[in-house]
Design an enzyme around this catalytic site. Sequence first.
Site, mmCIF file in Angstrom:
data_model
loop_
_atom_site.group_PDB
_atom_site.id
_atom_site.type_symbol
_atom_site.label_atom_id
_atom_site.label_comp_id
_atom_site.label_asym_id
_atom_site.label_seq_id
_atom_site.Cartn_x
_atom_site.Cartn_y
_atom_site.Cartn_z
ATOM 1 N N ASP A 99 18.044 52.636 88.864
ATOM 2 C CA ASP A 99 18.843 53.899 88.279
ATOM 3 C C ASP A 99 20.224 53.811 88.068
ATOM 4 O OD1 ASP A 99 19.361 56.513 87.264
ATOM 5 O OD2 ASP A 99 17.942 57.418 88.578
ATOM 6 N N ASP A 201 21.420 56.946 83.626
ATOM 7 C CA ASP A 201 21.629 58.233 83.833
ATOM 8 C C ASP A 201 22.661 58.783 82.880
ATOM 9 O OD1 ASP A 201 21.383 60.471 85.729
ATOM 10 O OD2 ASP A 201 23.620 60.080 85.931
ATOM 11 N N GLU A 269 18.351 58.497 79.924
ATOM 12 C CA GLU A 269 18.396 59.831 80.212
ATOM 13 C C GLU A 269 19.161 60.659 78.990
ATOM 14 O OE1 GLU A 269 18.984 63.384 83.628
ATOM 15 O OE2 GLU A 269 20.394 61.664 83.268
ATOM 16 N N HIS A 331 13.154 64.520 89.519
ATOM 17 C CA HIS A 331 13.891 64.868 90.723
ATOM 18 C C HIS A 331 14.991 66.103 90.284
ATOM 19 C CE1 HIS A 331 16.459 62.554 88.490
ATOM 20 N NE2 HIS A 331 17.570 62.542 89.430
ATOM 21 N N ASP A 332 14.986 66.442 89.136
ATOM 22 C CA ASP A 332 15.789 67.608 88.558
ATOM 23 C C ASP A 332 15.221 68.761 87.992
ATOM 24 O OD1 ASP A 332 18.158 66.113 89.153
ATOM 25 O OD2 ASP A 332 18.245 65.257 87.159
#
Length: 526
Positions: A99, A201, A269, A331-332
């Site tokens: 990430d 990200d 993302e 995870h979000d």
Amino acid sequence: MSRRPWWETGVVYQVYPRSFQDSDGDGVGDLAGIEARVDYLAGLGIDAIWLSPIFPSPMADFGYDVADYRDVAPLFGTLADFDRLIAKVHAAGLRLLLDFVPNHSSDQHPWFADSRSSRDAPKRDWYIWRDPAPGGGPPNNWISDFGGSAWTWDEATRQYYLHAFLAQQPDLNWRTAGLRDAMFDAVRFWLDRGVDGFRIDVLWHIVKADGLPDNPVNADWRPGDNDRDRVHQLHSTDQPEAHAIAADLRRIADGYGADTGRERLLVGEIFLPNDRLARWYGSPTVPEVHLPFNFALIENPWNASELRRVIADYEASIPAHGWPNWVMGSHDAARIAGRLGEVQARVAAMLLLTLRGTPTLYQGDEIGIGRVDIPPEGIHDPREIRQPNKGLGRDPSRTPMPWNGSPHAGFTTAIDPWLPLNKDWSTRNVAAQSADPTSMLTLYRALLALRRARPALNEGSLTLVDADEDVLAYERRHGDERLLVALNLSSSARAMPASGEPLLSTLADHGDGRVLRSGEGVVSVI
């Protein structure tokens, strides 16, 4: 016929390192713990592991505040631990993605310490500093994604600095050549170490509009809504100049492994409408990210007519040189089973793993972890702490992976885990579901095996098929192979849209192939 890159037919699995496996009894997962579970992941049938951030960090936002882009946080281990992990991953025939967090660093990063030391500091322009507005106060009306102003006052240098998220996450200034070079060097550092690519990200945040004008006010915002949405992020995100940076990152990635079959993958993302999302593929001559993340299955209602529209619109938006991808959990995001319930979570698994394109799975969804309630005193997520009771908290999706029926579900040995386990962990765990032929985990393994075995599923075309209003159906085709996927999103039986030989059902048996039972999904040969 040219060989497809691995990621077009592959499946990505996201690991949240804090919550996957603890090896040293501190209640937090780590790299050695992940290494111990590589055989599980290989046996599941995935192709690549994406790790959420593992870099040194004060953990204000749990690793998304990076204090050193070229090392491993002691909480997770060492560079030597990382090297052992990637060797184990590659030996198992898998790939490893990291990430990369390019929009902002930690305020504890040495770069920011230099930047805030004086207005004349060498790295002052590596971050975004501005004088107060003419009447005083922040330079513009931009809102942090975590609520409140996106600007924090620095008393020592008498200017504000910009942060799209927490004040502890100052935004980097990608218009500065020195910063760009340093970040590209960090990317090369990990590629040289054998990393197979990156999930990037908040890529669409990476450049801000020149002059930093006010964002348009959102007239539809009401008290109780996400504070971020008080303005439309017109000038603070998705700027044209960001595409050149994505293209630079792609050129770096393409310089590694293309001639050996170990192409590096870039996943961006990006939360944008389809037309703007598609621009992040770049062009055939100037490509950008391989996969701009597609969150449509998370963001839209769960009904057949809406999903038909989502699939059709997304497929129509993808350029000829692009490749689709799908995400249902992260995870979000709220857990799939928590959003849809156990039965429809099984249908969702079939949808995700039979659509055209690259799917990304999130740890724990393969055993159907549902909603996990976090007591107020146990909340860690800064988003929930800053904007409580708005349904924005992410802790429930980050709870530890339950591996077996031993104390703490085999996740940790010495103390309580950093977040509570799902309440049904004693029965909903990997060991229990591995022994159950009707379990969610068994279904995921069967779906992944079927996807790998059938070219129609892993690379074929997709055509939507007319069906009952509660049924989502589509044909996957490759050469002479034709498969029908039919998903019943209702709680009543529905007619199968076409006859065929069932290969796999989301229920314990295949049924008769003529009727879709309540909450059933079926893949059939037609």
